[in-house]
Design a protein around this motif. Structure first.
Motif, mmCIF file in Angstrom:
data_model
loop_
_atom_site.group_PDB
_atom_site.id
_atom_site.type_symbol
_atom_site.label_atom_id
_atom_site.label_comp_id
_atom_site.label_asym_id
_atom_site.label_seq_id
_atom_site.Cartn_x
_atom_site.Cartn_y
_atom_site.Cartn_z
ATOM 1 N N ASN A 12 -2.562 -35.696 -34.401
ATOM 2 C CA ASN A 12 -3.074 -36.710 -35.325
ATOM 3 C C ASN A 12 -4.511 -36.393 -35.718
ATOM 4 N N SER A 13 -4.914 -36.903 -36.860
ATOM 5 C CA SER A 13 -6.308 -36.836 -37.336
ATOM 6 C C SER A 13 -6.838 -35.401 -37.417
ATOM 7 N N ILE A 14 -6.092 -34.551 -38.071
ATOM 8 C CA ILE A 14 -6.487 -33.146 -38.265
ATOM 9 C C ILE A 14 -6.936 -32.942 -39.717
ATOM 10 N N ASP A 15 -8.026 -32.221 -39.881
ATOM 11 C CA ASP A 15 -8.470 -31.745 -41.190
ATOM 12 C C ASP A 15 -8.858 -30.289 -41.030
ATOM 13 N N SER A 16 -8.020 -29.390 -41.561
ATOM 14 C CA SER A 16 -8.256 -27.949 -41.458
ATOM 15 C C SER A 16 -8.275 -27.349 -42.851
ATOM 16 N N SER A 17 -8.947 -26.202 -42.985
ATOM 17 C CA SER A 17 -8.967 -25.520 -44.286
ATOM 18 C C SER A 17 -8.977 -24.017 -44.079
ATOM 19 N N TRP A 18 -8.455 -23.311 -45.079
ATOM 20 C CA TRP A 18 -8.401 -21.853 -45.088
ATOM 21 C C TRP A 18 -8.832 -21.371 -46.465
ATOM 22 N N LEU A 19 -9.752 -20.427 -46.498
ATOM 23 C CA LEU A 19 -10.148 -19.783 -47.745
ATOM 24 C C LEU A 19 -9.598 -18.362 -47.721
ATOM 25 N N ILE A 20 -8.746 -18.050 -48.693
ATOM 26 C CA ILE A 20 -8.180 -16.711 -48.820
ATOM 27 C C ILE A 20 -8.907 -16.024 -49.972
ATOM 28 N N THR A 21 -9.500 -14.891 -49.689
ATOM 29 C CA THR A 21 -10.251 -14.154 -50.703
ATOM 30 C C THR A 21 -9.739 -12.722 -50.778
ATOM 31 N N ALA A 22 -9.390 -12.314 -51.980
ATOM 32 C CA ALA A 22 -8.945 -10.941 -52.234
ATOM 33 C C ALA A 22 -10.067 -10.194 -52.954
ATOM 34 N N GLU A 23 -9.865 -8.907 -53.187
ATOM 35 C CA GLU A 23 -10.837 -8.115 -53.926
ATOM 36 C C GLU A 23 -10.956 -8.627 -55.355
ATOM 37 N N THR A 24 -12.116 -8.420 -55.953
ATOM 38 C CA THR A 24 -12.323 -8.786 -57.350
ATOM 39 C C THR A 24 -11.270 -8.091 -58.206
ATOM 40 N N GLY A 25 -10.667 -8.830 -59.129
ATOM 41 C CA GLY A 25 -9.622 -8.280 -59.989
ATOM 42 C C GLY A 25 -8.225 -8.529 -59.466
ATOM 43 N N GLN A 26 -8.109 -8.953 -58.206
ATOM 44 C CA GLN A 26 -6.796 -9.252 -57.648
ATOM 45 C C GLN A 26 -6.545 -10.754 -57.692
ATOM 46 N N ARG A 27 -5.287 -11.122 -57.505
ATOM 47 C CA ARG A 27 -4.893 -12.522 -57.372
ATOM 48 C C ARG A 27 -4.082 -12.657 -56.092
ATOM 49 N N ILE A 28 -3.663 -13.877 -55.784
ATOM 50 C CA ILE A 28 -3.018 -14.149 -54.500
ATOM 51 C C ILE A 28 -1.721 -14.910 -54.729
ATOM 52 N N THR A 29 -0.674 -14.502 -54.013
ATOM 53 C CA THR A 29 0.585 -15.243 -53.982
ATOM 54 C C THR A 29 0.714 -15.889 -52.612
ATOM 55 N N LEU A 30 1.025 -17.187 -52.607
ATOM 56 C CA LEU A 30 1.209 -17.955 -51.380
ATOM 57 C C LEU A 30 2.665 -18.373 -51.295
#
Length: 196
Positions: A12-30
């Protein structure tokens, strides 16, 4: 980059975060393996940028299997929140991410490319009208070339990607793709010609 993250069970009462960073010019699939949270009260949010002020792409809650989510830049920010009650019995979520699109730019003008590396990426990160782009892949040390489209989205039946089993348009056609479905394919030699 590529990897896996999430909450395999949660409190209970969880607040988590994740920042995913790729190289400039790339994009990300989740891609989510699963989401199992208390509907409406415990949720995952996905933002198209580096923080929660970026465009909110989706809010996911309950027991769902969402479609893949694609960033428009090299950052994706994911948060998870659980309220103060009833978290037991829910499994949480697990997600996979992978970067794609290490291309020079959008296909905004006609061009021809020759690739000789045994491994790499190519494509169009967006495209303009009335362009023709080709890639000749020639790997002399290979008996076959395996092509896997990490992301594919063209105008169905009008904007075509044709894959030839050889060095030019005169070679046999392996496949013609358009729309959003392009299964992996292999050549019969170390040469492939691809025209868009």
């Amino acid at each position: 980059p590529e990897g896996t993250f999430g909450c395999d069970g949660y409190s209970n009462s969880i607040d988590s975060s994740w920042l995913i960073t790729a190289e400039t010019g790339q994009r990300i699939t989740l891609s989510f393996q699963f989401i199992d949270t208390e509907t409406y009260y415990d949720y995952v949010k996905i933002y198209d940028g580096s923080n929660s002020h970026a465009l909110l792409l989706n809010t996911l809650s309950g027991y769902v299997f969402p479609d893949d989510i694609h960033s428009s830049s090299n950052n994706l920010y994911v948060t998870f929140h659980s309220d103060s009650s009833i978290s037991s019995g829910y499994e949480g979520f697990v997600a996979n991410y992978v970067s794609f699109g290490n291309y020079d730019a959008a296909c905004s003008s006609s061009a021809s490319h020759t690739l000789t590396s045994s491994f790499g990426s190519f494509g169009c990160d967006g495209y303009s009208n009335s362009v023709t782009v080709s890639w000749y892949i020639n790997v002399q040390t290979s008996s076959s070339i395996y092509i896997n489209f990490e992301n594919f989205n063209t105008e169905q039946n009008y904007d075509l990607v044709t894959i030839y089993d050889g060095s030019s348009e005169n070679s046999p056609v392996l496949a013609i793709y358009s729309g959003s479905h392009a299964p992996p394919i292999s050549s019969s030699s170390g040469q492939v010609y691809i025209k868009f």
